[in-house]
Design a protein around this motif. Structure first.
Motif, PDB file in Angstrom:
ATOM      1  N   LEU A 173     -22.382  46.883  59.398  1.00  0.00           N
ATOM      2  CA  LEU A 173     -21.293  46.970  60.373  1.00  0.00           C
ATOM      3  C   LEU A 173     -20.105  47.734  59.792  1.00  0.00           C
ATOM      4  O   LEU A 173     -19.538  48.600  60.467  1.00  0.00           O
ATOM      5  N   ALA A 174     -19.726  47.445  58.553  1.00  0.00           N
ATOM      6  CA  ALA A 174     -18.592  48.148  57.938  1.00  0.00           C
ATOM      7  C   ALA A 174     -18.875  49.649  57.854  1.00  0.00           C
ATOM      8  O   ALA A 174     -17.992  50.471  58.130  1.00  0.00           O
ATOM      9  N   PRO A 180     -25.971  41.853  80.301  1.00  0.00           N
ATOM     10  CA  PRO A 180     -26.785  43.043  80.581  1.00  0.00           C
ATOM     11  C   PRO A 180     -26.647  44.036  79.430  1.00  0.00           C
ATOM     12  O   PRO A 180     -25.638  44.045  78.728  1.00  0.00           O
ATOM     13  N   THR A 181     -27.658  44.843  79.229  1.00  0.00           N
ATOM     14  CA  THR A 181     -27.650  45.767  78.104  1.00  0.00           C
ATOM     15  C   THR A 181     -26.619  46.875  78.270  1.00  0.00           C
ATOM     16  O   THR A 181     -26.353  47.332  79.385  1.00  0.00           O
ATOM     17  N   ASN A 182     -26.060  47.279  77.153  1.00  0.00           N
ATOM     18  CA  ASN A 182     -25.181  48.443  77.093  1.00  0.00           C
ATOM     19  C   ASN A 182     -25.824  49.526  76.243  1.00  0.00           C
ATOM     20  O   ASN A 182     -25.152  50.446  75.793  1.00  0.00           O
ATOM     21  N   GLY A 183     -27.117  49.382  75.968  1.00  0.00           N
ATOM     22  CA  GLY A 183     -27.819  50.283  75.063  1.00  0.00           C
ATOM     23  C   GLY A 183     -27.953  49.607  73.709  1.00  0.00           C
ATOM     24  O   GLY A 183     -27.148  48.756  73.337  1.00  0.00           O
ATOM     25  N   SER A 184     -28.965  49.966  72.977  1.00  0.00           N
ATOM     26  CA  SER A 184     -29.277  49.252  71.742  1.00  0.00           C
ATOM     27  C   SER A 184     -28.206  49.405  70.663  1.00  0.00           C
ATOM     28  O   SER A 184     -27.935  48.467  69.923  1.00  0.00           O
ATOM     29  N   VAL A 185     -27.570  50.563  70.565  1.00  0.00           N
ATOM     30  CA  VAL A 185     -26.524  50.738  69.554  1.00  0.00           C
ATOM     31  C   VAL A 185     -25.343  49.834  69.867  1.00  0.00           C
ATOM     32  O   VAL A 185     -24.849  49.096  69.003  1.00  0.00           O
ATOM     33  N   ARG A 186     -24.889  49.858  71.107  1.00  0.00           N
ATOM     34  CA  ARG A 186     -23.733  49.043  71.488  1.00  0.00           C
ATOM     35  C   ARG A 186     -24.072  47.558  71.493  1.00  0.00           C
ATOM     36  O   ARG A 186     -23.238  46.733  71.121  1.00  0.00           O
ATOM     37  N   ASP A 187     -25.294  47.180  71.896  1.00  0.00           N
ATOM     38  CA  ASP A 187     -25.681  45.769  71.864  1.00  0.00           C
ATOM     39  C   ASP A 187     -25.642  45.238  70.433  1.00  0.00           C
ATOM     40  O   ASP A 187     -25.121  44.154  70.174  1.00  0.00           O
ATOM     41  N   GLY A 188     -26.191  45.998  69.493  1.00  0.00           N
ATOM     42  CA  GLY A 188     -26.170  45.578  68.099  1.00  0.00           C
ATOM     43  C   GLY A 188     -24.752  45.485  67.565  1.00  0.00           C
ATOM     44  O   GLY A 188     -24.406  44.552  66.832  1.00  0.00           O
ATOM     45  N   TRP A 189     -23.937  46.454  67.923  1.00  0.00           N
ATOM     46  CA  TRP A 189     -22.547  46.476  67.477  1.00  0.00           C
ATOM     47  C   TRP A 189     -21.802  45.259  68.012  1.00  0.00           C
ATOM     48  O   TRP A 189     -21.070  44.575  67.292  1.00  0.00           O
ATOM     49  N   ASP A 190     -21.977  44.980  69.306  1.00  0.00           N
ATOM     50  CA  ASP A 190     -21.293  43.839  69.913  1.00  0.00           C
ATOM     51  C   ASP A 190     -21.755  42.520  69.285  1.00  0.00           C
ATOM     52  O   ASP A 190     -20.933  41.629  69.033  1.00  0.00           O
ATOM     53  N   LEU A 191     -23.045  42.393  69.022  1.00  0.00           N
ATOM     54  CA  LEU A 191     -23.558  41.174  68.388  1.00  0.00           C
ATOM     55  C   LEU A 191     -22.995  41.036  66.975  1.00  0.00           C
ATOM     56  O   LEU A 191     -22.534  39.958  66.583  1.00  0.00           O
ATOM     57  N   ALA A 192     -23.014  42.110  66.196  1.00  0.00           N
ATOM     58  CA  ALA A 192     -22.501  42.051  64.829  1.00  0.00           C
ATOM     59  C   ALA A 192     -21.020  41.682  64.826  1.00  0.00           C
ATOM     60  O   ALA A 192     -20.578  40.854  64.016  1.00  0.00           O
ATOM     61  N   ARG A 193     -20.246  42.270  65.726  1.00  0.00           N
ATOM     62  CA  ARG A 193     -18.825  41.926  65.795  1.00  0.00           C
ATOM     63  C   ARG A 193     -18.621  40.466  66.200  1.00  0.00           C
ATOM     64  O   ARG A 193     -17.743  39.784  65.668  1.00  0.00           O
ATOM     65  N   ALA A 194     -19.420  39.984  67.150  1.00  0.00           N
ATOM     66  CA  ALA A 194     -19.308  38.581  67.571  1.00  0.00           C
ATOM     67  C   ALA A 194     -19.639  37.646  66.417  1.00  0.00           C
ATOM     68  O   ALA A 194     -18.947  36.645  66.199  1.00  0.00           O
ATOM     69  N   ARG A 201     -16.275  55.446  66.020  1.00  0.00           N
ATOM     70  CA  ARG A 201     -15.288  54.688  66.792  1.00  0.00           C
ATOM     71  C   ARG A 201     -16.027  54.039  67.964  1.00  0.00           C
ATOM     72  O   ARG A 201     -16.793  54.699  68.654  1.00  0.00           O
ATOM     73  N   TYR A 202     -15.742  52.760  68.172  1.00  0.00           N
ATOM     74  CA  TYR A 202     -16.297  52.057  69.325  1.00  0.00           C
ATOM     75  C   TYR A 202     -15.307  50.971  69.701  1.00  0.00           C
ATOM     76  O   TYR A 202     -15.009  50.089  68.902  1.00  0.00           O
ATOM     77  N   ASP A 203     -14.791  51.050  70.932  1.00  0.00           N
ATOM     78  CA  ASP A 203     -13.768  50.108  71.366  1.00  0.00           C
ATOM     79  C   ASP A 203     -14.335  48.879  72.074  1.00  0.00           C
ATOM     80  O   ASP A 203     -13.592  48.054  72.570  1.00  0.00           O
ATOM     81  N   GLY A 204     -15.639  48.759  72.127  1.00  0.00           N
ATOM     82  CA  GLY A 204     -16.261  47.612  72.785  1.00  0.00           C
ATOM     83  C   GLY A 204     -16.592  47.859  74.240  1.00  0.00           C
ATOM     84  O   GLY A 204     -17.268  47.043  74.862  1.00  0.00           O
ATOM     85  N   THR A 205     -16.118  48.969  74.794  1.00  0.00           N
ATOM     86  CA  THR A 205     -16.406  49.255  76.197  1.00  0.00           C
ATOM     87  C   THR A 205     -16.901  50.683  76.425  1.00  0.00           C
ATOM     88  O   THR A 205     -17.781  50.897  77.231  1.00  0.00           O
TER      89      THR A 205
END
Length: 147
Positions: free
Chosen positions: A102-103, A73-87, A110-114
């Motif tokens: 990403l760097a 489920p979406t966490n918002g476009s900024v967090r979705d992109g961040w999570d995908l880039a980290r993955a 700061r984003y802790d993934g949650t």
């Protein structure tokens, strides 16, 4: 709202956004069409927030994003992109342009993934898939090796 109608609505939303099974009484083909359209829309929203991530994938971007996001489920476009880039960085498939983006984000925010994304106040150094960014005084510089 509680009761059978609320339960059916929640099951339909889960099927549309999180890859849950289609609830009884709904046309599976139509639910899949709507789900595909929602994933395409999410891919466009993430591309607006993470333009280098999307550009690095080129015409494969919608399919790449949809494959990753299909059961999330979406966490918002900024967090979705961040999570995908980290993955992708963790699995070693993040393209160079996206690694630099990403760097730069990691150095600026700061984003802790949650939780919520928060701006960094102190100077920061961030690395992502070989890219290095430095943030001092709110300005970010990418450190690149000479070609």
């Amino acid at each position: 709202m509680t009761g059978p109608l609320a339960d059916r609505q929640a099951a339909l939303v889960a099927a549309l956004t999180a890859g849950a099974p289609v609830p009884p009484g709904f046309d599976a083909r139509l639910v899949e069409v709507a789900r595909t359209a929602l994933l395409r829309k999410r891919a466009g929203e993430v591309a607006r927030q993470w333009p280098l991530l999307a550009a690095a994938h080129g015409p494969r971007w919608p399919a790449t994003f949809a494959a990753w996001a299909a059961a999330r489920p979406t966490n918002g476009s900024v967090r979705d992109g961040w999570d995908l880039a980290r993955a992708q960085a963790a699995s070693g498939v993040l393209p160079r342009l996206a690694a630099e983006e990403l760097a730069a984000r990691e150095a600026t925010f700061r984003y802790d993934g949650t939780g919520a994304v928060r701006r960094r106040r102190a100077p920061a150094l961030a690395r992502a898939a070989g890219a290095v960014a430095v943030q001092v005084g709110g300005r970010v510089r990418l450190l690149r090796r000479p070609a």
